[in-house]
Motif scaffolding. Structure first.
Motif, PDB file in Angstrom:
ATOM      1  N   VAL A  35      34.579  40.724  42.125  1.00 56.27           N
ATOM      2  CA  VAL A  35      35.937  41.262  42.148  1.00 56.27           C
ATOM      3  C   VAL A  35      36.417  41.387  43.570  1.00 56.27           C
ATOM      4  O   VAL A  35      35.704  41.930  44.422  1.00 56.27           O
ATOM      5  CB  VAL A  35      35.994  42.655  41.492  1.00 56.27           C
ATOM      6  CG1 VAL A  35      37.432  43.133  41.429  1.00 56.27           C
ATOM      7  CG2 VAL A  35      35.367  42.634  40.116  1.00 56.27           C
ATOM      8  N   HIS A  71      39.433  39.022  39.363  1.00 56.73           N
ATOM      9  CA  HIS A  71      38.088  39.019  38.801  1.00 56.73           C
ATOM     10  C   HIS A  71      37.618  37.593  38.598  1.00 56.73           C
ATOM     11  O   HIS A  71      38.329  36.783  37.984  1.00 56.73           O
ATOM     12  CB  HIS A  71      38.069  39.762  37.463  1.00 56.73           C
ATOM     13  CG  HIS A  71      38.461  41.201  37.569  1.00 56.73           C
ATOM     14  ND1 HIS A  71      37.641  42.233  37.230  1.00 56.73           N
ATOM     15  CD2 HIS A  71      39.608  41.777  38.005  1.00 56.73           C
ATOM     16  CE1 HIS A  71      38.252  43.381  37.444  1.00 56.73           C
ATOM     17  NE2 HIS A  71      39.451  43.135  37.916  1.00 56.73           N
ATOM     18  N   ARG A 127      41.279  43.196  42.777  1.00 62.22           N
ATOM     19  CA  ARG A 127      41.672  43.122  41.363  1.00 62.22           C
ATOM     20  C   ARG A 127      41.742  41.703  40.819  1.00 62.22           C
ATOM     21  O   ARG A 127      42.244  41.478  39.723  1.00 62.22           O
ATOM     22  CB  ARG A 127      43.008  43.834  41.145  1.00 62.22           C
ATOM     23  CG  ARG A 127      42.853  45.328  41.285  1.00 62.22           C
ATOM     24  CD  ARG A 127      44.139  46.084  41.165  1.00 62.22           C
ATOM     25  NE  ARG A 127      43.962  47.422  41.741  1.00 62.22           N
ATOM     26  CZ  ARG A 127      44.967  48.230  42.056  1.00 62.22           C
ATOM     27  NH1 ARG A 127      46.201  47.863  41.823  1.00 62.22           N
ATOM     28  NH2 ARG A 127      44.724  49.411  42.562  1.00 62.22           N
TER      29      ARG A 127
END
Lengths: 192, 192
Positions: A162, A167, A165
Motif C-alpha cells: 500500500v 493498493h 491508499r
DNA sequence: CGCCCCTTTGATATTAATCAAGAACTGTGG
DNA sequence: CCACAGTTCTTGATTAATATCAAAGGGGCG
C-alpha cells in the motif's frame, strides 16, 4: 423525494450507535443508488455520506417510477440491484459478526477490489481504495488502531502493498484465503 | 424456483464462515418470505433453516410474478417488504459491529418482541422467543457462553424474566435503553 | 430411569479497545 | 521553496471485552 446516483467517487451508508459509534453499512461506487430504498420507505433510517469528493446525479422518485412502469426491464434491473444489495449486507453481517480482524479487513479489500474491477475502476492487480483507516474501521467494526496493525500485518505477510491508499495485490490467492472471500454474494454477471 | 412463505414457527437465514462459524442474518416469522431474493437472483448464497418446527407454504416464482404483474399493489408490497428487509439487515450490521454484548442481546430481544407484537404473536409484556442461547449467539456474533452470562446479567438487572424461553418484559423502558433500540428501522405501519 | 440437549458456572486465554505520543503526510499561505 | 497546521498513520503500553475449555446442573422425553 429524490434518489441519488453516484457518478464518481466513493460514498457509503452508515448508522450511528448511541450517537458516538459509527458503523458503515455499505460502500457505493459509480452507478450505485445508495438511497434506492427511499422509493418504498418514506422515512430514511440510515445516513449516506461521501468518503471522497463525489459527483452525483438526482432522479426524482416520480421519474424513476415512470421509467420502471414504461420499461419492465428497467424495473427488473432495479429490483435485481436491490436484491444484490441485500446479499452484500448479509455478507457484511457475517464479516463483522464471525470473522477475526485480519479476515475482516482482508475481506473488505477483496470485496472493494472485485467490485471496482467489475466496474472498470481497478487495474488487474492494483487499485485505489480512497478511505482512511478510520473509515475502514467503521466498515469492519474495528478501531482505527487495530485496522492499522492489521494492515501492517497483511503488508508484512506479503499479500499486499500500500502506498498512499493505492493498493497493489501481490498474492491474490493468499489474500482471498486470508479473507475467506467468495465473490458469489456479489452476483456479478459472468465475465462479459 | 419456488418461494417459501413461513406460516408458523421461527426460521432464519444464515451464512457460514470457513465452514465452522455460523452467522444468522435475519429472523423470519409468520408471513415472511425468507428467500424472496431468489426471485431476482439465480443462485442463492445464503441458507434458510428452521429454528423451531415450522410450517411453510410454497409459491412458484412464476405464480408470484404473475400476481405481481396483475396487481400492482401486490408488487409494491413485495418490493416494500424487500426494502424493509434491507433496513433490518443494516441494523444488524450496526448491532454486530458496534454494540457490546449486553446491547446486542437486548437489541435482539427488543426487535423480536416488537416484530412479534406487530404480528399478534406476543402479549403486551411477554412472549416466546423459541431459540436456544447458541442460536442467539449466532445471531449476535457472540459465543453461547457469553450469551448466557449476558442473559443472566439482564435478568439480574431486573428488566427481564425468562422461564423456558418465555420472556417477560419487566421494564421495557430500561430494556430498550440497554439495547439502544429504536424501532424506526422496522418501518412498521403506525399502529393500526 | 436414563439419555440428550440445553443452560449455567468457573478458570484461563485471546482478541481487540483504549490511551497516549510521536512520525509522516497533505495542503496552505507566505 | 518553506514553515505550518491539520489530518492520518504508526507504535507502545495497558486495559477491557469476549472466546475457549471444561465440567457440573436441569428438563424434557422416550
Amino acid at each position: 423525494s429524490d434518489c441519488t446516483v453516484i457518478v464518481s467517487g466513493l460514498a457509503c451508508r452508515y448508522k450511528f450507535v448511541r450517537e458516538s459509534r459509527r458503523q458503515i453499512l455499505s460502500l457505493h461506487f459509480a452507478g450505485d443508488i445508495p438511497d434506492l430504498d427511499g422509493l418504498a420507505l418514506p422515512k430514511a433510517d440510515q445516513g449516506v455520506c461521501a468518503l471522497t469528493p463525489v459527483t452525483v446525479a438526482s432522479i426524482s422518485h416520480a421519474h424513476l417510477r415512470g421509467l420502471a412502469a414504461a420499461h419492465p426491464t428497467f424495473a427488473e434491473a432495479l429490483t435485481r440491484q436491490a436484491m444484490v444489495d441485500g446479499s452484500i449486507l448479509g455478507e457484511w453481517i457475517a464479516n463483522v459478526g464471525r470473522r477475526f480482524a485480519v479476515e475482516r479487513v482482508a475481506h473488505l479489500i477483496c470485496e472493494s477490489f472485485t467490485r471496482m474491477r467489475a466496474l472498470g475502476l481497478a487495474d488487474a492487480d492494483s487499485f485505489d481504495l480512497p478511505m482512511t483507516q478510520a473509515d475502514m474501521g467503521d466498515a469492519t467494526g474495528l478501531s482505527n488502531v487495530h485496522v492499522n496493525r492489521t494492515m501492517t500485518a497483511l503488508k508484512k505477510s506479503g499479500v499486499l502493498a500500500v502506498t498512499r491508499r493505492s493498493h497493489r495485490i501481490l498474492d491474490w490467492a493468499r489474500l482471498r484465503d486470508h479473507a475467506d472471500f467468495n465473490p458469489a454474494y456479489l452476483h456479478l454477471l459472468p465475465a462479459a
